[in-house]
Design a protein around this motif. Structure first.
Motif, PDB file in Angstrom:
ATOM      1  N   ARG A 103       0.911  -1.281   0.009  1.00 25.04           N
ATOM      2  CA  ARG A 103       0.087  -0.018  -0.087  1.00 25.04           C
ATOM      3  C   ARG A 103       0.965   1.417   0.072  1.00 25.04           C
ATOM      4  N   GLU A 104       1.960   1.290   0.662  1.00 35.17           N
ATOM      5  CA  GLU A 104       2.940   2.299   0.555  1.00 35.17           C
ATOM      6  C   GLU A 104       3.219   2.444  -0.910  1.00 35.17           C
ATOM      7  N   ALA A 105       3.659   1.542  -1.659  1.00 31.95           N
ATOM      8  CA  ALA A 105       3.867   1.709  -3.215  1.00 31.95           C
ATOM      9  C   ALA A 105       2.884   2.233  -4.179  1.00 31.95           C
ATOM     10  N   LEU A 106       1.700   1.908  -3.659  1.00 33.24           N
ATOM     11  CA  LEU A 106       0.229   2.309  -4.357  1.00 33.24           C
ATOM     12  C   LEU A 106       0.251   3.733  -3.970  1.00 33.24           C
ATOM     13  N   ALA A 107       0.299   4.014  -2.634  1.00 33.04           N
ATOM     14  CA  ALA A 107       0.116   5.282  -2.499  1.00 33.04           C
ATOM     15  C   ALA A 107       0.767   6.307  -3.084  1.00 33.04           C
ATOM     16  N   GLY A 108       2.116   5.775  -3.234  1.00 31.94           N
ATOM     17  CA  GLY A 108       3.158   6.775  -4.006  1.00 31.94           C
ATOM     18  C   GLY A 108       2.910   7.204  -5.383  1.00 31.94           C
ATOM     19  N   GLU A 109       2.264   6.012  -6.067  1.00 34.15           N
ATOM     20  CA  GLU A 109       1.794   6.043  -7.204  1.00 34.15           C
ATOM     21  C   GLU A 109       0.779   7.185  -7.461  1.00 34.15           C
ATOM     22  N   ILE A 110      -0.260   6.832  -6.597  1.00 33.88           N
ATOM     23  CA  ILE A 110      -1.301   7.901  -6.592  1.00 33.88           C
ATOM     24  C   ILE A 110      -1.025   9.472  -6.481  1.00 33.88           C
ATOM     25  N   ALA A 111      -0.256   9.358  -5.564  1.00 34.79           N
ATOM     26  CA  ALA A 111       0.394  10.750  -5.006  1.00 34.79           C
ATOM     27  C   ALA A 111       1.104  11.407  -6.269  1.00 34.79           C
ATOM     28  N   ALA A 112       1.833  10.733  -7.056  1.00 38.41           N
ATOM     29  CA  ALA A 112       2.745  11.189  -8.129  1.00 38.41           C
ATOM     30  C   ALA A 112       1.841  11.232  -9.235  1.00 38.41           C
ATOM     31  N   ARG A 113       0.734  10.459  -9.523  1.00 42.68           N
ATOM     32  CA  ARG A 113      -0.231  10.776 -10.807  1.00 42.68           C
ATOM     33  C   ARG A 113      -1.227  11.801 -10.717  1.00 42.68           C
ATOM     34  N   HIS A 114      -1.842  11.860  -9.237  1.00 43.06           N
ATOM     35  CA  HIS A 114      -3.143  12.429  -8.831  1.00 43.06           C
ATOM     36  C   HIS A 114      -2.827  13.626  -7.840  1.00 43.06           C
ATOM     37  N   GLY A 115      -1.963  13.737  -7.156  1.00 48.21           N
ATOM     38  CA  GLY A 115      -1.662  14.701  -6.283  1.00 48.21           C
ATOM     39  C   GLY A 115      -2.320  14.307  -4.932  1.00 48.21           C
ATOM     40  N   VAL A 116      -3.045  13.057  -4.929  1.00 51.89           N
ATOM     41  CA  VAL A 116      -3.728  12.833  -3.838  1.00 51.89           C
ATOM     42  C   VAL A 116      -2.945  11.950  -2.556  1.00 51.89           C
ATOM     43  N   GLN A 117      -2.925  12.494  -1.406  1.00 52.03           N
ATOM     44  CA  GLN A 117      -2.094  11.789  -0.405  1.00 52.03           C
ATOM     45  C   GLN A 117      -2.971  10.796   0.314  1.00 52.03           C
ATOM     46  N   ALA A 118      -2.826   9.464   0.124  1.00 50.69           N
ATOM     47  CA  ALA A 118      -3.513   8.351   0.548  1.00 50.69           C
ATOM     48  C   ALA A 118      -3.156   8.174   2.073  1.00 50.69           C
ATOM     49  N   LEU A 119      -4.693   7.877   2.724  1.00 53.47           N
ATOM     50  CA  LEU A 119      -4.571   7.569   4.287  1.00 53.47           C
ATOM     51  C   LEU A 119      -4.235   6.163   4.141  1.00 53.47           C
ATOM     52  N   LEU A 120      -3.288   5.791   5.092  1.00 54.67           N
ATOM     53  CA  LEU A 120      -3.046   4.370   5.322  1.00 54.67           C
ATOM     54  C   LEU A 120      -3.208   3.984   6.723  1.00 54.67           C
ATOM     55  N   PRO A 121      -4.550   3.431   6.950  1.00 55.60           N
ATOM     56  CA  PRO A 121      -5.257   3.222   8.266  1.00 55.60           C
ATOM     57  C   PRO A 121      -4.696   1.996   8.947  1.00 55.60           C
ATOM     58  N   ARG A 122      -4.704   2.083  10.234  1.00 56.13           N
ATOM     59  CA  ARG A 122      -4.512   0.967  11.026  1.00 56.13           C
ATOM     60  C   ARG A 122      -5.694   0.804  11.972  1.00 56.13           C
ATOM     61  N   PRO A 123      -5.896  -0.467  12.449  1.00 56.94           N
ATOM     62  CA  PRO A 123      -6.943  -0.883  13.414  1.00 56.94           C
ATOM     63  C   PRO A 123      -7.497   0.011  14.303  1.00 56.94           C
ATOM     64  N   GLY A 124      -8.625   0.623  14.228  1.00 54.45           N
ATOM     65  CA  GLY A 124      -9.001   1.705  15.554  1.00 54.45           C
ATOM     66  C   GLY A 124      -9.022   2.951  14.798  1.00 54.45           C
ATOM     67  N   MET A 125      -8.408   3.312  13.839  1.00 56.50           N
ATOM     68  CA  MET A 125      -8.480   4.590  13.222  1.00 56.50           C
ATOM     69  C   MET A 125      -9.654   5.038  12.771  1.00 56.50           C
ATOM     70  N   GLN A 126     -10.012   6.316  12.497  1.00 59.33           N
ATOM     71  CA  GLN A 126     -11.270   6.830  12.062  1.00 59.33           C
ATOM     72  C   GLN A 126     -10.960   7.769  10.969  1.00 59.33           C
ATOM     73  N   ALA A 127     -11.860   8.023  10.174  1.00 63.59           N
ATOM     74  CA  ALA A 127     -12.008   9.063   9.090  1.00 63.59           C
ATOM     75  C   ALA A 127     -13.210   9.608   8.787  1.00 63.59           C
TER      76      ALA A 127
END
Length: 457
Positions: free
Chosen positions: A431-455
């Motif tokens: 997911r870190e690799a995919l997040a990097g590609e999304i940021a590079a192509r679309h300028g969107v910083q992906a959230l990488l949640p852990r159990p218990g996190m909220q959005a």
């Protein structure tokens, strides 16, 4: 709208996401954690929310890592509807009854070896528990379902992963939440391609293969034929760990498509699964969900589920008899990660032999026997016995049911506007690799949640 991440957040299995929307509480998926014994012990832990306060459960598809704790949820007090696409609703009891039977069997085996003073092993749930939840299941078609709860609309879209798999779209409070579910590869046999989604205010997207691309399918199919030919020349058997829904059907599809050029008639093919015939019936009920090519193949001779040399075994005695065959057999058995089920008995018998070939056709989660074998283990422990591994190992990634990095990025790019995204259902490297590609192509910083996190949406 608020999302609570409770499972498959930093790992692949155990999908479970709680959504608060329009004053309602909806659980998307309730999957079993799979992997090491320590990881699987999490399945017995209390839920991090009150099941009795849930208003609805929505299931994305019928794999155990997405549905495997539903009986446990009902045992803990959930009494509301379980919403699932119609094919998923039909597969659900088959999968859960098989899961319960395996757990009962494992508990019985552990209790036979129990030492004085040790607590009795208990199954996560029983077949009786599974029967008790079926009245809550509500089958739905693909498409829009307005008003599933006051102020909440639902849309189910084909995710192209297995029969009945869905991307889940929830609408309420003027917001749209999309859960990709498990996305399949474009061009996967039998299934239609994943359906694009036009808009999301927040996207929960799977990332299983977020850091790699699969080999092209034509090359993969050619490789599969070459492996079978080499195995025949060596005189050994072929073991294929595969889940009963998904890769098993694709394998049989390719055997039928290449019946002549792969000389498939020379093999004895065993589908060693008590639930296999029931799954075949579900596929036969849902030809309308197939792509056009698959509908044509099903009308041909031989059809994938009716190969003349295909033996579907039911009883334990039939399964044990397969191991008396020392060459010329293709044995497809569950489970797909070699972490339980009948494939373990075949591995214990065949892994020490150099003429054996084992083919991995799906994802192998961290901590599973399949992952250890893919990583090159020379010795493994099966049912308390140390087994030397001399068999040839093959990983045929192009048959994966999951979209690769390119497929995930193409599906994300189909949104009218790139949405905020939380990456789930993936290990951190992926997911870190995919997040990097999304940021590079679309300028969107992906959230990488852990159990218990909220959005918040």
């Amino acid at each position: 709208m608020r999302v609570h991440f409770h499972g498959a957040a930093g790992q692949v299995t155990g999908s479970m996401h709680l959504v608060e929307i329009a004053g309602r509480r909806i659980l998307i998926d309730c999957g079993m954690v799979q992997g090491s014994p320590e990881a699987e012990a999490q399945n017995f832990a209390p839920f991090p929310f009150d099941p009795a306060r849930l208003d609805a459960v929505i299931l994305s598809h019928a794999h155990i890592d997405h549905i495997g704790r539903v009986p446990r949820l009902v045992m803990a007090g959930y009494r509301g509807p379980i919403l699932a696409q119609s094919a998923t609703a039909e597969l659900l009891p088959i999968m859960l009854l098989d899961s319960a039977a395996l757990q009962e069997s494992d508990a019985e085996r552990l209790n036979r070896k129990r030492k004085p003073g040790q607590p009795r092993a208990m199954p996560l749930y029983t077949r009786e528990d599974v029967q008790g939840i079926l009245g809550q299941v509500r089958p739905l078609a693909y498409g829009p379902h307005p008003g599933i709860l006051p102020g909440v609309d639902l849309v189910l879209r084909d995710a192209g992963h297995i029969l009945g798999s869905c991307s889940v779209e929830l609408r309420g409070e003027g917001r749209v939440l999309v859960f990709s579910g498990d996305l399949g590869m474009k061009g996967t046999p039998i299934l239609r391609d994943p359906e694009p989604v036009p808009h999301a205010d927040l996207l929960l997207m799977e990332s299983t293969y977020g850091n790699r691309n699969h080999r092209p399918r034509p090359e993969t199919v050619q490789e599969l034929g070459e492996i079978l030919d080499a195995a025949w020349r060596d005189g050994g058997n072929v073991l294929i760990p595969a889940f009963a829904v998904g890769r098993t059907q694709e394998l049989l599809y390719w055997f039928a498509r290449h019946w002549d050029d792969w000389q498939m008639a020379r093999w004895r093919i065993f589908l060693d699964s008590p639930m296999a015939s029931k799954v075949v019936q579900v596929y036969d009920h849902h030809h309308g969900l197939f792509d056009a090519e698959a509908r044509a193949v099903w009308r041909q001779t031989p059809s994938p589920f009716r190969l003349p040399n295909l033996h579907v075994t039911q009883s334990v005695e039939e399964s044990m008899a397969i191991n008396r065959i020392h060459g010329g057999a293709i044995i497809i058995a569950g489970n797909g990660m070699a972490n339980g089920g009948r494939i373990l008995h075949h591995m214990r018998q065949h892994l020490p032999h150099r003429q054996t070939r084992i083919i991995f056709v799906g994802y192998q989660a961290e901590g599973t026997l399949g992952r250890r074998l893919v990583d090159g283990a020379r010795w493994v422990r099966i049912h308390g016995h140390d087994v030397q591994v001399q068999a040839h190992r093959h990983t045929v990634g192009g048959l994966s049911a999951h979209a690769d990095q390119q497929g995930l990025l193409e599906w994300y790019a189909a949104f009218t506007t790139p949405p905020p995204v939380a990456l789930v259902h993936g290990e951190d490297l992926a997911r870190e690799a995919l997040a990097g590609e999304i940021a590079a192509r679309h300028g969107v910083q992906a959230l990488l949640p852990r159990p218990g996190m909220q959005a918040e949406v």
